[in-house]
Design an enzyme around this catalytic site. Structure first.
Site, short mmCIF file in Angstrom:
data_model
loop_
_atom_site.label_atom_id
_atom_site.label_comp_id
_atom_site.label_asym_id
_atom_site.label_seq_id
_atom_site.Cartn_x
_atom_site.Cartn_y
_atom_site.Cartn_z
N ASN A 253 60.27 -71.61 91.12
CA ASN A 253 60.44 -70.61 91.81
C ASN A 253 61.78 -69.39 91.70
O ASN A 253 62.52 -69.42 91.47
CB ASN A 253 59.76 -70.60 93.29
CG ASN A 253 59.95 -69.81 94.00
OD1 ASN A 253 58.74 -68.68 93.66
ND2 ASN A 253 60.68 -68.86 94.75
N ARG B 251 54.36 -59.19 76.91
CA ARG B 251 54.83 -59.60 75.50
C ARG B 251 55.86 -60.43 74.57
O ARG B 251 56.25 -60.70 75.54
CB ARG B 251 55.59 -57.51 75.24
CG ARG B 251 56.91 -56.97 76.56
CD ARG B 251 57.49 -56.20 76.23
NE ARG B 251 58.58 -56.18 76.31
CZ ARG B 251 60.10 -55.41 75.66
NH1 ARG B 251 60.10 -56.08 74.65
NH2 ARG B 251 61.03 -56.15 76.30
N GLY C 213 36.78 -32.85 44.18
CA GLY C 213 35.13 -32.79 44.34
C GLY C 213 34.93 -34.42 44.02
O GLY C 213 34.94 -35.08 43.16
N ARG D 279 39.17 -30.79 57.48
CA ARG D 279 38.81 -30.53 58.85
C ARG D 279 39.45 -31.04 59.93
O ARG D 279 38.80 -31.13 60.92
CB ARG D 279 37.12 -30.53 58.78
CG ARG D 279 36.60 -29.74 57.69
CD ARG D 279 35.21 -30.09 57.51
NE ARG D 279 35.45 -30.93 56.14
CZ ARG D 279 33.83 -30.97 55.97
NH1 ARG D 279 32.73 -30.86 56.69
NH2 ARG D 279 34.22 -32.08 54.53
N LYS E 91 41.95 -38.96 56.11
CA LYS E 91 41.13 -39.01 57.18
C LYS E 91 40.37 -40.83 57.07
O LYS E 91 40.75 -41.07 58.37
CB LYS E 91 40.40 -38.18 56.66
CG LYS E 91 38.40 -38.40 57.23
CD LYS E 91 37.66 -37.37 57.27
CE LYS E 91 36.90 -37.68 55.91
NZ LYS E 91 36.19 -36.18 56.17
N TYR F 172 70.72 -59.96 76.68
CA TYR F 172 71.59 -59.03 75.35
C TYR F 172 72.74 -58.48 75.71
O TYR F 172 73.47 -57.96 76.79
CB TYR F 172 70.71 -57.54 75.66
CG TYR F 172 70.58 -56.49 74.12
CD1 TYR F 172 70.82 -57.41 73.35
CD2 TYR F 172 70.66 -55.82 74.51
CE1 TYR F 172 71.47 -56.83 71.62
CE2 TYR F 172 71.28 -54.92 73.50
CZ TYR F 172 71.92 -55.31 72.28
OH TYR F 172 71.94 -54.02 71.78
N GLY G 111 24.56 -32.58 52.73
CA GLY G 111 24.21 -32.34 51.62
C GLY G 111 22.04 -32.30 52.43
O GLY G 111 21.69 -33.17 52.62
C1 UD1 Z 1 29.54 -35.00 50.72
C2 UD1 Z 1 27.92 -35.00 50.18
C3 UD1 Z 1 26.95 -34.29 50.87
C4 UD1 Z 1 26.63 -35.68 51.96
C5 UD1 Z 1 28.07 -35.97 52.88
C6 UD1 Z 1 27.81 -37.56 53.42
C7 UD1 Z 1 29.33 -33.90 47.75
C8 UD1 Z 1 29.63 -33.11 47.47
N1 UD1 Z 1 28.50 -33.78 49.41
O1 UD1 Z 1 29.93 -33.98 51.82
O2 UD1 Z 1 26.06 -33.75 50.05
O3 UD1 Z 1 26.15 -34.98 52.59
O4 UD1 Z 1 28.46 -36.04 52.00
O5 UD1 Z 1 28.47 -37.18 54.24
O6 UD1 Z 1 29.11 -35.34 47.97
N2 UD1 Z 1 36.71 -37.72 47.97
C9 UD1 Z 1 37.84 -37.90 47.16
N3 UD1 Z 1 38.13 -36.49 46.35
C10 UD1 Z 1 37.66 -35.33 46.35
C11 UD1 Z 1 36.56 -35.21 47.08
C12 UD1 Z 1 36.36 -36.15 48.73
O7 UD1 Z 1 37.39 -39.12 47.10
O8 UD1 Z 1 37.77 -34.99 45.37
C13 UD1 Z 1 36.51 -38.42 49.19
C14 UD1 Z 1 35.99 -38.21 50.82
O9 UD1 Z 1 38.16 -38.91 50.79
C15 UD1 Z 1 35.49 -38.77 51.66
C16 UD1 Z 1 34.51 -39.04 50.30
O10 UD1 Z 1 34.46 -38.49 49.17
O11 UD1 Z 1 35.97 -40.06 51.55
C17 UD1 Z 1 33.42 -37.59 50.70
O12 UD1 Z 1 33.82 -35.87 50.85
P1 UD1 Z 1 34.04 -35.47 51.64
O13 UD1 Z 1 34.84 -34.42 51.81
O14 UD1 Z 1 33.92 -35.54 52.72
O15 UD1 Z 1 32.61 -34.96 51.21
P2 UD1 Z 1 31.75 -33.75 52.52
O16 UD1 Z 1 31.56 -32.19 52.54
O17 UD1 Z 1 30.96 -34.51 53.61
CA CA Z 2 32.36 -36.08 54.48
#
Ligand code: UD1
Ligand code: CA
Length: 466
Positions: free
Chosen positions: A394, A350, A90, A23, A30, A404, A155
């Site tokens: 001055n 600088r 996930g 996003r 990110k 250079y 969530g």
């Molecule tokens: C997640 C939660 C949601 C909560 C929100 C709060 C889940 C399924 N959902 O959603 O309930 O309200 O955070 O901010 O957990 N990441 C990984 N590997 C992955 C996926 C994600 O390391 O495979 C990391 C991302 O880099 C990020 C964090 O986990 O730092 C959260 O992931 P993101 O996809 O932003 O979750 P949300 O949709 O925000």
């Molecule tokens: Ca998030």
């Protein structure tokens, strides 16, 4: 043996930072996007460190090497463990990547999100405390939640009739009724480490995103008869996640507003238009200093008392003394300005330049890796690079150090009480002795003795020093 049950267990922290952050619509992962001049992940790491955990595990994937380097700026290598998540399937899968390190640990695992940067150590400490003390014996899982006016994207926390935790439903899986819930999951939790990993093995990816959700674990633990605690926090700002650039800009504004309020209330700094100034959280600014609109103060900058900074100026990683006057539209990077100096308008400093007390740099003057001595002046249209200049000297308008030769940089040394005439070219390496003078338009190719006067192209001595 009853008392042992309450003995606090060692605390480990796991930070999720492997996602790309679709996003953000960015080529940069990110957690590497900058907030208050530091990557998001650095904010989370600094907060994690404040809890003095046994170890900090960071799950990395997208641009993992870069994320690792950012983490190591905050966390000592001996306290950090990096866990690669090859494919981002996930948040549940991300935690699972750390299974071999943690599944048999008798510990408490605090899970943080790399994209929730504003969370404070005090809040996390309260979460851990509730986790350990819940109903006198501790919980299997404690979830940090907050009520939001607009819960879109987060969530939702579903509670049963008794108000106890039932489950977490992601935005994209929520029905109409669940979407109405205002209490949201902050993405920050405490777990009994062993119980977490045993429940995690049962998580499936049958949901709208086809991902393994960490958020399914509390529900599975509950079904196994475990206690799930909820720590409902009041300050929603702390819990805001960064999923897109609008949210990032909003947090940037919040941090800056907080920094400026602190400087006004606790340190007596005047901001003429606080909404239109950026000051980094790490900056220190002294009493009765006045900051005009559209100024940026970046990095670890220190500014003394009674100084004035006019509009359009940027100061980065620099030290500015007392009663200094910095006029409009100056750029000052990695430099030092002594007490009672005047700078600008339209000046640039600088490369570790130093202005000693009472020195003056005027319009369209650039100093690079140059030391301008006490009370010395370069008032107009001048470039001074790799130069060391003594006291009360001055530098006339239009002077240039030709430092250079197309291949290497060479130094220029100018003594005390020197008068460099307008439009002088100083062809480095070259030294001008104390009390010497150069005529207007001279091109100085050889060293000038003390008290001598040189003129012409190339400059020759017309008056020898005594
Ligand atoms: C997640 C939660 C949601 C909560 C929100 C709060 C889940 C399924 N959902 O959603 O309930 O309200 O955070 O901010 O957990 N990441 C990984 N590997 C992955 C996926 C994600 O390391 O495979 C990391 C991302 O880099 C990020 C964090 O986990 O730092 C959260 O992931 P993101 O996809 O932003 O979750 P949300 O949709 O925000
Ligand atoms: Ca998030």
């Amino acid at each position: 043996m009853e008392s042992l049950a309450n003995e606090p267990r060692p605390l480990d922290i796991l930070i999720l930072a492997a996602g790309l952050g679709t996003r953000m619509r960015s080529n940069l992962a990110k957690v590497l996007h900058r907030l208050d001049d530091r990557p998001l992940i650095n904010h989370v790491c600094r907060t994690a460190i404040a809890l003095a955990p046994r170890k900090i595990y960071v799950v990395i994937g997208n641009q993992g090497e870069e994320v690792k380097n950012a983490v190591l700026k905050e966390v000592d290598e001996s306290h950090a463990e990096f866990v690669w998540q090859e494919k981002q399937l996930g948040t549940g899968d991300a935690v699972n990547a750390a299974r071999r390190f943690l599944e048999n640990e008798d510990s408490t695992l605090l899970i943080l999100s790399g994209d929730v940067p504003m969370i404070r150590p005090e809040t996390l400490a309260a979460l851990v405390q509730l986790h350990h003390n819940h109903r006198g014996k501790g919980a299997a899982c404690t979830i940090l939640t907050v009520k939001l006016n607009d819960p879109t994207g987060y969530g939702r926390i579903v509670r049963d009739e008794g108000g106890l935790f039932q489950k977490i439903v992601e935005q994209r899986d929520a029905d109409e009724q669940q979407a109405e819930i205002h209490e949201i999951n902050a993405g920050i939790y405490c777990f009994d480490t062993k119980k977490l990993f045993s429940a995690l093995a049962k998580v499936q990816n049958h949901n709208a995103q086809g991902e393994y959700y960490l958020t399914d674990v509390p529900e599975l633990l509950r079904a196994a008869g475990e206690d799930i605690a909820i720590y409902q926090h009041r300050d929603s700002q702390e819990i805001e996640g960064v999923n897109n650039r609008v949210q990032l800009a909003e947090l940037e504004r919040q941090i800056c507003r907080r920094t400026i309020s602190r400087l006004m209330l606790d340190y007596g700094v005047t901001f003429i238009d606080p909404k239109n100034v950026y000051v980094n959280e790490q900056a220190e600014i002294g009493r009765d200093t006045v900051i005009y609109p559209n100024v940026r103060i970046e990095g670890e900058t220190v500014i003394g008392d009674g100084t004035t900074i006019r509009s359009g100026t940027r100061i980065t990683n620099s030290r500015v003394g007392l009663a200094v006057e910095i006029l409009d539209n100056c750029v000052i990077v990695d430099s030092q300005i002594g007490n009672q100096c005047t700078v600008g308008p339209f000046a640039r400093l600088r490369g570790n330049s130093i202005m000693e007390e009472g020195a003056k740099v005027g319009n369209f003057v650039e100093l690079k890796k140059t030391n301008l001595g006490r009370g010395s002046k370069a008032n107009h249209l001048t470039y001074l690079g790799d130069a060391t200049i003594g006291e009360n000297t001055n530098i006339g308008a239009g002077t240039i150090t030709c430092n250079y030769d197309g291949k290497d940089k060479h130094p220029t040394t100018i003594g005390n009480n020197v008068k460099i005439g307008s439009d002088t070219m100083l062809v480095a390496p070259v030294t001008v002795g104390d009390g010497a003078a150069t005529g207007a338009g001279s091109v100085v190719t050889k060293d000038v003795e003390a008290e001598a006067l040189v003129v012409g192209v190339p400059a020759r001595t017309v008056k020898k020093g005594e």
